[in-house]
Every structure is written in C-alpha cells, then in structure tokens.
Scaffold this active site. Structure first.
Site, short mmCIF file in Angstrom:
data_model
loop_
_atom_site.label_atom_id
_atom_site.label_comp_id
_atom_site.label_asym_id
_atom_site.label_seq_id
_atom_site.Cartn_x
_atom_site.Cartn_y
_atom_site.Cartn_z
N ARG A 1 85.42 60.43 -42.71
CA ARG A 1 85.85 61.34 -43.79
C ARG A 1 87.19 60.90 -44.40
NH1 ARG A 1 90.64 64.66 -44.71
NH2 ARG A 1 90.02 66.44 -45.94
N GLY B 1 91.77 68.96 -48.36
CA GLY B 1 91.50 67.83 -49.25
C GLY B 1 90.24 67.92 -50.08
N THR C 1 100.88 66.65 -43.65
CA THR C 1 100.80 65.49 -44.55
C THR C 1 102.16 65.33 -45.22
OG1 THR C 1 98.46 65.74 -44.99
CG2 THR C 1 99.76 64.78 -46.76
N GLY D 1 90.14 62.18 -47.21
CA GLY D 1 90.60 63.36 -47.95
C GLY D 1 91.12 62.98 -49.33
N ASP D 2 91.92 63.87 -49.87
CA ASP D 2 92.45 63.67 -51.23
C ASP D 2 93.65 62.73 -51.27
OD1 ASP D 2 93.82 65.70 -49.72
OD2 ASP D 2 94.96 66.17 -51.54
N THR E 1 99.11 68.43 -50.89
CA THR E 1 98.77 68.59 -49.48
C THR E 1 97.92 69.84 -49.31
OG1 THR E 1 99.63 69.05 -47.27
CG2 THR E 1 101.01 69.77 -49.10
N GLY E 2 96.98 69.79 -48.39
CA GLY E 2 96.12 70.95 -48.18
C GLY E 2 94.71 70.53 -47.88
N1 ASP Z 1 95.14 66.79 -47.78
C1 ASP Z 1 94.97 66.20 -46.48
C2 ASP Z 1 93.53 65.86 -46.26
O1 ASP Z 1 92.69 66.64 -46.65
C3 ASP Z 1 95.41 67.07 -45.37
C4 ASP Z 1 96.68 67.80 -45.59
O2 ASP Z 1 97.33 67.67 -46.61
O3 ASP Z 1 97.07 68.55 -44.72
O4 ASP Z 1 93.24 64.86 -45.67
#
Ligand code: ASP
Length: 334
Positions: A231, A256, A203, A233-234, A253-254
């Site tokens: 779906r 979500g 991301t 995410g955040d 990032t991570g």
């Molecule tokens: N945060 C993003 C999501 O959950 C994915 C990511 O940051 O790798 O969609």
C-alpha cells in the site's frame, strides 16, 4: 484632505510591516493527539524537536540556500527522530516491515521527485530529492528506488535501523484485534484499524520560501500501521500529499486514501490559482471537503508572500512555523 490621506498611508504601511512574513512551516503529523493523553515530558520532546527542525531549516534560508535545502534539512531532522512516523520510528506493515514513502516539489520549475515502498534508505527525503535532481523520472518505488539511492551514494541502512518498540507494540496490538474478528467487509471508506492504534500519525512535512522567492514542499512517512500489499499513501504522490508552484507550497498528513482521492495538495493551489482564494480559505475548504468525504487529517501551506495556513480536522497536529526574523510558533492541539 492631504493630511488624512497621508495618515491612512502611514497606518496602512504600518499594518503591512506588522504582518508577519513566514519563511518555513513544518508538521509532524495529525491525529488523535489529546492533551489528556500526553505527558509533559512527551509534549516537551515533540516541541523541542519541532523547534530544532525549524531552526535548522531556517539556518539554510539565512545562508541564502534554496527552499529545497531548507525543506530537506528540517525533514531529515524529523526522519532521524523516533518521535515521528518517518525514517527511524516509522510504523510497521502487516508483514512487520517499515516501508517508507517521501516526496519533494520545487515551485520554481515544478520539478518533483518521489520514492515509495523502500526499506533501506536512511533518509527517504534525500532519495526523493535525488530523483528530482538527478534522474529523468518523478517517482521510483521498491527495490529500484533502493538501487537508485545506492547509486547516488545515499546512506543505506539495515532495515532493523527503523525498528522502535512503540511502533512494534502498535502493530502487535492491531494484529490481536484483527485475529478476534471473523468476517470483514471493506471498502474505500472503511476506517483502517490502524487509526485507533496510531493515535498520532507522525508523518512529517515542510514548506519553505527562500530569499529568491522560490517555494519548495516535501513530505516523508512510514504510512499507516498494518498496511498490506505494498500500500502507498498520499505522501509520495505529487498533487495529493505534496505540491508546490510559484505561489504556494503544501504538505499534507492524514488518512492517505482520502487525500489521494481529493487530490488535496493540488486542490489548494488550484483554488488559489483559478478562484483567487487566499491560503487560509483554500486550505480550509480542502480539509472540509476531505471531512465531508469521511476522511481526516491536516495540512500546512506557505505562499509567496509569507502567509501560512495549518488547518486540520483531527484533535491535533504537531506543527510550527518561523518568520523571516526567526520568530517561532509551535502548536499541537486545536
Ligand atoms: N498520509 C499518510 C499515509 O496515508 C499517513 C499520515 O499522514 O499519517 O500514508
């Protein structure tokens, strides 16, 4: 006594001027990014692209353009690169599509824009900015968001544009694993298998501080491999993956689902606003809280004085920052 006072004032002002003032910080995703599984060539490709993105965003700031322009320019550069999970190079959904999310927030007036679940907008961050600047809404999704982008004359591409072999193979690997499984019980704490596949999420995000002292933060992503049922995410959720006010901007990032439940980005700014915490403490505490919940990832933040923080609880996070004098730092591993 007078001399002593003068000496300490001089030392103090020297300390202040020695303190680096950052104007732009970016990330290209957090995850299991290990030096042992990286080739030198790949590492250099990431570093070069991060550097290009920083320089391009910095040029906007130097011209006196706003932090929104700087964030947009840096993010577009990463969206256009197949290295990252945003725009071209986005991961695939369970249906074999690329479904993109992005958001932006401008700290000066707390205006914000986001789009979610789109398949044809070449640069999702541009659409998020258009929502912020040219609509009466904050978040648009799916076909409606695509229609809006078209009406705004943003570049629309065939969904095939986003296809890359790496990401396609990632989805196939995951599907094979899934087929081997019989019964599966899931909860919000179930680690999505995409975690093993994505390895490095990719991301992208940026936070900038312009010459007028205004902060903007933005995030763009393809989400997580094999995501189902539309779906989201955040990344496109203001307060979770992105937030900016007059004192700080954050892009996360991570995993979500955890960043949404922790209202991660706004939690950082609230810690600074209500508890007077500095940027390093506020971001680290938020990442620690996500870790305690069972989630992982990282974030970048930049405050009005040019201080940055880039904490993460994964093996690595692609990240970089540039000072007002154009001095660049780029880091990948812990
Ligand atoms: N945060 C993003 C999501 O959950 C994915 C990511 O940051 O790798 O969609």
């Amino acid at each position: 006594m007078k001399k002593l006072l003068l000496a300490s004032i001089v030392t103090f002002s020297m300390m202040i001027s020695a303190q680096k003032k950052y104007v732009l910080v970016i990330h290209g995703g957090a995850g299991t990014i290990l030096k042992t599984s990286m080739t030198e060539e790949k590492e250099n490709a990431y570093k070069d692209k991060l550097k290009d993105a920083l320089n391009a965003g910095y040029a906007e700031l130097q011209k006196g353009n706003s932090s929104v322009d700087a964030v947009a320019t840096s993010i577009i550069m990463m969206e256009n690169s197949p290295l990252f999970n945003a725009g071209k190079g986005a991961v695939f959904t369970a249906d074999g599509k690329n479904e993109l999310d992005a958001s932006i927030m401008y700290g000066k007036d707390k205006s914000a824009g986001a789009i979610a679940g789109v398949h044809t907008i070449k640069n999702p961050i541009k659409a998020a900015i258009a929502v912020m600047q040219k609509s009466e809404h904050v978040m648009l999704s799916g076909a409606g968001a695509e229609k809006f982008a078209q009406d705004q004359n943003l570049e629309i591409v065939d969904p095939k544009y986003f296809w890359t072999k790496d990401r396609w193979d990632g989805l196939q690997k995951l599907k094979q694993k899934e087929n081997l499984k019989t019964e599966k019980k899931v909860s919000q704490n179930t680690l999505p298998e995409s975690y093993e596949i994505d390895q490095k999420f990719g991301t992208v995000g940026a936070v900038a501080l312009d010459k007028k002292g205004n902060i903007a933060a933005g995030t763009s992503t393809g989400g997580m491999t094999n995501k189902k049922y539309g779906r989201i995410g955040d990344a496109p959720i203001i307060g979770a993956g992105t937030y900016a006010d007059s004192q700080v901007g954050i892009s996360a990032t991570g995993w979500g689902e955890y960043f949404i439940r922790a209202t991660a980005a706004r939690t950082v700014s609230a810690k600074m606003e209500y508890q007077n915490k500095d940027i390093k403490t506020a971001t680290q505490e938020t990442i620690d809280e996500i870790g305690k919940m069972g989630g992982d990832g990282g974030m970048i933040a930049l405050d009005k004085d040019g201080n940055i923080a880039m904490p993460f609880n994964t093996a690595g996070m692609y990240r970089g920052a540039i000072t007002q004098d154009g001095e660049i730092i780029i880091e990948i591993y812990k």
